[in-house]
Design an enzyme around this catalytic site. Structure first.
Site, PDB file in Angstrom:
ATOM      1  N   ASP A  43       0.849  -1.190   0.000  1.00 33.07           N
ATOM      2  CA  ASP A  43       0.000   0.000   0.000  1.00 33.07           C
ATOM      3  C   ASP A  43       0.889   1.246   0.000  1.00 33.07           C
ATOM      4  O   ASP A  43       1.859   1.328   0.752  1.00 33.07           O
ATOM      5  CB  ASP A  43      -0.889  -0.004   1.242  1.00 33.07           C
ATOM      6  CG  ASP A  43      -1.889   1.135   1.239  1.00 33.07           C
ATOM      7  OD1 ASP A  43      -2.891   1.027   0.532  1.00 33.07           O
ATOM      8  OD2 ASP A  43      -1.649   2.145   1.942  1.00 33.07           O
ATOM      9  N   ASN A  49      -2.829  12.630  -3.574  1.00 39.95           N
ATOM     10  CA  ASN A  49      -3.787  13.014  -4.614  1.00 39.95           C
ATOM     11  C   ASN A  49      -4.390  14.388  -4.344  1.00 39.95           C
ATOM     12  O   ASN A  49      -4.538  15.207  -5.247  1.00 39.95           O
ATOM     13  CB  ASN A  49      -4.912  11.972  -4.699  1.00 39.95           C
ATOM     14  CG  ASN A  49      -4.740  11.026  -5.874  1.00 39.95           C
ATOM     15  OD1 ASN A  49      -3.984  11.295  -6.800  1.00 39.95           O
ATOM     16  ND2 ASN A  49      -5.451   9.916  -5.840  1.00 39.95           N
ATOM     17  N   HIS A  89      -4.986  14.456  -9.355  1.00 40.48           N
ATOM     18  CA  HIS A  89      -5.132  13.080  -9.828  1.00 40.48           C
ATOM     19  C   HIS A  89      -4.182  12.713 -10.976  1.00 40.48           C
ATOM     20  O   HIS A  89      -3.709  11.575 -11.028  1.00 40.48           O
ATOM     21  CB  HIS A  89      -6.586  12.820 -10.226  1.00 40.48           C
ATOM     22  CG  HIS A  89      -7.501  12.741  -9.031  1.00 40.48           C
ATOM     23  ND1 HIS A  89      -7.552  11.651  -8.197  1.00 40.48           N
ATOM     24  CD2 HIS A  89      -8.377  13.637  -8.520  1.00 40.48           C
ATOM     25  CE1 HIS A  89      -8.432  11.851  -7.236  1.00 40.48           C
ATOM     26  NE2 HIS A  89      -8.944  13.068  -7.403  1.00 40.48           N
ATOM     27  N   ASP A 102      -1.907   9.474 -10.731  1.00 38.38           N
ATOM     28  CA  ASP A 102      -1.803   8.387 -11.714  1.00 38.38           C
ATOM     29  C   ASP A 102      -0.346   8.114 -12.086  1.00 38.38           C
ATOM     30  O   ASP A 102       0.068   6.950 -12.216  1.00 38.38           O
ATOM     31  CB  ASP A 102      -2.595   8.745 -12.977  1.00 38.38           C
ATOM     32  CG  ASP A 102      -4.103   8.677 -12.757  1.00 38.38           C
ATOM     33  OD1 ASP A 102      -4.524   8.145 -11.713  1.00 38.38           O
ATOM     34  OD2 ASP A 102      -4.841   9.164 -13.632  1.00 38.38           O
ATOM     35  N   GLU A 137      -4.609   2.237  -4.580  1.00 36.23           N
ATOM     36  CA  GLU A 137      -3.155   2.358  -4.410  1.00 36.23           C
ATOM     37  C   GLU A 137      -2.539   1.099  -3.829  1.00 36.23           C
ATOM     38  O   GLU A 137      -1.423   1.120  -3.317  1.00 36.23           O
ATOM     39  CB  GLU A 137      -2.826   3.552  -3.506  1.00 36.23           C
ATOM     40  CG  GLU A 137      -3.237   3.417  -2.052  1.00 36.23           C
ATOM     41  CD  GLU A 137      -4.665   3.841  -1.763  1.00 36.23           C
ATOM     42  OE1 GLU A 137      -4.960   4.134  -0.597  1.00 36.23           O
ATOM     43  OE2 GLU A 137      -5.492   3.874  -2.700  1.00 36.23           O
TER      44      GLU A 137
END
Length: 312
Positions: free
Chosen positions: A172, A180, A185, A189, A216
């Protein structure tokens, strides 16, 4: 340049084998076997893209071999062409009803054989591409959750037969929501893509699989890997991300991106369920996050601080 596709020729008559090898050798990678048993050994090492299979062979005939191939989930997807000196309609119907994609009668026209083989191989290439897209995460270009679950199930059953362990890592990205929220975003990404690439690069064995589990979270399936090996690899992955230089200015752990990892190992048996391994690794990941993040926790072990994990 695309990889050359592989044709496996199975025929006990050397003269026919030589003719077919010569017909396909310039355009494809060609393997050959002179018996059903020899062919079985070859396909266990590597699944070909097309099998051209003589029906009439001493010992195991083509129909028997085809039946065995159909019992294997991976080999079931390989198109098979039956090759025979008999041109009876009943024989052709039997082969096609079993699932063969074509039925050739000897002597084979080489020009026609090339065209038919090319058409079947092109269809196989398209099917393989669609199958890969179905199990690939479009953002990170590694396996998606479906691909992970399919692969884990296969490796679980294989390990149950061989008596070897299977390990699983769950990963994780720490404080990814804050990443984010702060960077946006598109940057999030890009972060996911970079972490996925680092994970995939750090896995050194072809049998190891990296996948995006969701959001994630990532997972790694490690066949034939004992607990100690899983722990070492988990620490390498954590260090690879720590050394990557990726910035996370809103992480309580410092001005850098970090990951938490949970590791678990089981010796599978046919009565068990791969979900057991996932649950163990997931619980270990929860313990790693609950214990402060940026660390490795191995299922069944007391929560280990980062300093102890690195010194162990």
């Amino acid at each position: 340049m695309s990889k050359r596709q592989t044709i496996l020729l199975v025929d006990d008559e050397t003269r026919h084998l030589k003719v077919l090898v010569k017909a396909f050798l310039n355009d494809y990678r060609v393997l050959f076997a002179r018996s059903g048993d020899e062919a079985l050994q070859l396909v266990q090492q590597e699944a070909p893209d097309l099998i051209i299979l003589d029906v009439m062979m001493p010992g195991m005939d083509g129909y028997q071999l085809f039946g065995l191939l159909q019992q294997d989930q991976a080999l079931r997807q390989v198109p098979v062409i039956f090759l025979t000196g008999r041109d009876g309609e009943a024989d052709e119907r039997r082969g096609l009803e079993m699932g063969a994609v074509d039925y050739w009668t000897k002597p084979v026209s080489i020009d026609i054989a090339r065209i038919r083989a090319r058409n079947h191989l092109e269809l196989k290439r398209h099917r393989d591409l669609l199958a890969k897209l179905a199990i690939t995460d479009s953002l990170c270009d590694i396996a998606n959750r479906r691909g992970f679950e399919d692969y884990l199930a296969r490796e679980w059953h294989r390990a149950a037969r061989t008596g070897r362990p299977v390990s699983l890592l769950m990963i994780d990205i720490d404080y990814f929501k804050a990443f984010n929220d702060h960077y946006g975003h598109p940057a999030g990404d890009q972060c996911l893509r970079q972490v996925a690439a680092l994970i995939d690069k750090t896995l050194s064995r072809p049998a190891d699989l990296a996948a995006r589990y969701g959001g994630e979270e990532f997972v790694c399936v490690l066949p034939e890997t004992p607990e100690a090996g899983a722990r070492v690899l988990a620490q390498k992955l954590r260090q690879a991300v720590a050394d990557s230089g990726m910035v996370h200015g809103h992480s309580p752990l410092g001005n850098r991106l970090t990951i938490s990892l949970g590791a678990a190992t089981l010796q599978p048996d046919e009565a068990g369920d791969p979900a057991e391994l996932v649950e163990l690794a997931d619980q270990a990941l929860y313990d790693a996050k609950n214990g402060g993040r940026d660390r490795v926790v191995v299922a069944g072990m007391v929560l280990t601080t980062l300093a102890k994990a690195e010194s162990g």
